[in-house]
Design a protein around this motif. Structure first.
Motif, mmCIF file in Angstrom:
data_model
loop_
_atom_site.group_PDB
_atom_site.id
_atom_site.type_symbol
_atom_site.label_atom_id
_atom_site.label_comp_id
_atom_site.label_asym_id
_atom_site.label_seq_id
_atom_site.Cartn_x
_atom_site.Cartn_y
_atom_site.Cartn_z
ATOM 1 N N THR A 154 0.822 -1.197 0.000
ATOM 2 C CA THR A 154 0.000 0.000 0.000
ATOM 3 C C THR A 154 0.864 1.258 0.000
ATOM 4 O OG1 THR A 154 -0.075 0.079 2.411
ATOM 5 C CG2 THR A 154 -1.845 -1.140 1.308
ATOM 6 N N ALA A 155 0.189 2.367 -0.321
ATOM 7 C CA ALA A 155 0.758 3.692 -0.106
ATOM 8 C C ALA A 155 -0.084 4.363 0.966
ATOM 9 C CB ALA A 155 0.732 4.509 -1.391
ATOM 10 N N THR A 156 0.575 4.985 1.944
ATOM 11 C CA THR A 156 -0.116 5.624 3.054
ATOM 12 C C THR A 156 0.349 7.070 3.171
ATOM 13 O OG1 THR A 156 -0.252 3.529 4.258
ATOM 14 C CG2 THR A 156 -0.589 5.537 5.532
ATOM 15 N N GLU A 187 -6.568 21.188 3.490
ATOM 16 C CA GLU A 187 -6.801 20.751 4.862
ATOM 17 C C GLU A 187 -6.057 19.435 5.109
ATOM 18 O OE1 GLU A 187 -8.544 22.278 7.228
ATOM 19 O OE2 GLU A 187 -9.036 23.973 5.925
ATOM 20 N N PRO A 188 -5.664 19.140 6.363
ATOM 21 C CA PRO A 188 -5.011 17.853 6.642
ATOM 22 C C PRO A 188 -5.832 16.693 6.108
ATOM 23 C CG PRO A 188 -4.869 19.285 8.542
ATOM 24 C CD PRO A 188 -5.770 19.988 7.553
ATOM 25 N N THR A 189 -5.178 15.819 5.358
ATOM 26 C CA THR A 189 -5.865 14.761 4.618
ATOM 27 C C THR A 189 -5.129 13.445 4.798
ATOM 28 O OG1 THR A 189 -6.538 16.384 2.943
ATOM 29 C CG2 THR A 189 -6.692 14.062 2.325
ATOM 30 N N ASP A 190 -5.868 12.389 5.114
ATOM 31 C CA ASP A 190 -5.296 11.046 5.227
ATOM 32 C C ASP A 190 -5.790 10.190 4.074
ATOM 33 O OD1 ASP A 190 -4.259 11.935 7.595
ATOM 34 O OD2 ASP A 190 -5.713 10.881 8.852
ATOM 35 N N LEU A 191 -4.874 9.439 3.472
ATOM 36 C CA LEU A 191 -5.230 8.565 2.357
ATOM 37 C C LEU A 191 -4.459 7.262 2.453
ATOM 38 C CD1 LEU A 191 -5.224 10.890 -0.801
ATOM 39 C CD2 LEU A 191 -7.195 9.691 0.149
ATOM 40 N N LYS A 192 -5.095 6.178 2.014
ATOM 41 C CA LYS A 192 -4.406 4.905 1.857
ATOM 42 C C LYS A 192 -4.804 4.336 0.499
ATOM 43 C CE LYS A 192 -3.514 2.061 5.194
ATOM 44 N NZ LYS A 192 -3.600 1.065 6.293
ATOM 45 N N LEU A 193 -3.815 3.879 -0.256
ATOM 46 C CA LEU A 193 -4.039 3.283 -1.568
ATOM 47 C C LEU A 193 -3.506 1.858 -1.564
ATOM 48 C CD1 LEU A 193 -2.710 6.234 -3.778
ATOM 49 C CD2 LEU A 193 -5.094 5.791 -3.164
ATOM 50 N N ALA A 213 1.154 17.428 -2.620
ATOM 51 C CA ALA A 213 1.431 16.996 -1.250
ATOM 52 C C ALA A 213 1.757 15.507 -1.204
ATOM 53 C CB ALA A 213 0.241 17.317 -0.349
ATOM 54 N N MET A 214 1.025 14.701 -1.988
ATOM 55 C CA MET A 214 1.315 13.272 -2.043
ATOM 56 C C MET A 214 2.705 13.013 -2.607
ATOM 57 S SD MET A 214 -2.372 11.834 -3.397
ATOM 58 C CE MET A 214 -1.926 10.078 -3.308
ATOM 59 N N ALA A 215 3.079 13.820 -3.604
ATOM 60 C CA ALA A 215 4.402 13.642 -4.214
ATOM 61 C C ALA A 215 5.523 14.147 -3.325
ATOM 62 C CB ALA A 215 4.442 14.362 -5.560
#
Length: 231
Positions: free
Chosen positions: A2-4, A15-21, A43-45
């Motif tokens: 996964t990517a977290t 805004e603060p953001t949480d993601l999991k792929l 931001a992800m990069a």
């Protein structure tokens, strides 16, 4: 694997953001203009903003270390501008890591770049440059692809063909997040992230997300037959 991404943020814009792929994630990133799609991709990069944690396959995404980052993340920006007359052949080879010539040749054939290969990239049309930049982003086989409007300026054939190509990459395990505006194409993705005013407003299967009242309200639209009308 996964990517977290935990507590991604960009001052005043995201805004603060949480993601999991998960492996093979095939994600459409949508939202009105200025909603934060590009900010989220950046931001992800890790090229802007802060994050409490940013890992891919359990490995922290490094700050610096261009070669390692290129193996983990490939970012295709929305800007197709190119000031210098570098031949397409050389542009496809520009990478912090060695690229497989067979991989490049396969992408050149798939994206029909053979007749463009020796032309200066800055002399190509915007749509042609989009195909070239996508080939360059795919060439190093990053684990996570972050694509900002890769389907803009493409005719219907190429827009559909590139979605098919991206799905094939996802089936091979690549995680893909693609910012876009075309709802018909977004339906072809498995998951949809909807950004609104710098925050993640909806996250779910594409077909279900597009049926939600909040989706229509954010875009200021109302369903009409198989399509939409301004609300």
């Amino acid at each position: 694997m996964t990517a977290t991404f935990t507590s991604l943020s960009l001052e005043m814009r995201l805004e603060p953001t949480d993601l999991k792929l998960a492996d093979g994630a095939f994600v459409a990133l949508v939202g009105p203009n200025g909603s934060g799609k590009t900010s989220l991709l950046h931001a992800m990069a890790g090229i802007a903003g802060d994050a409490t944690a940013r890992t891919i396959d359990g490995e922290p995404v490094p700050q610096g270390q261009p070669a390692r980052r290129a193996r983990l993340i490939g970012l295709m920006p929305a800007n197709r501008a190119l000031a210098w007359p570098i031949p397409v052949r050389d542009l496809l080879s520009l990478s912090p890591v060695p690229v497989d010539p067979e991989r490049v040749a396969s992408l050149v054939k798939r994206l029909e770049l053979t007749d463009l290969i020796d032309r200066p990239a800055n002399a190509l049309s915007t749509g042609e440059r989009a195909r070239v930049f996508l080939a360059r982003t795919l060439a190093s086989r990053p684990r996570l692809l972050l694509l900002d409007e890769p389907l803009a300026n493409l005719d219907p054939y190429w827009a559909l063909s590139i979605v098919d190509l991206l799905r094939e990459e996802a089936r091979g395990g690549t995680m893909i997040v693609t910012a876009m505006h075309d709802f018909a194409l977004a339906r072809r993705f498995d998951r949809m992230l909807l950004m609104h005013e710098g925050r993640l407003a909806l996250d779910g299967p594409s077909s279900e997300t597009m049926r939600k009242e909040r989706f229509a309200n954010i875009f200021r639209l109302a369903p009409e037959g198989e399509g939409w009308r301004p609300a």
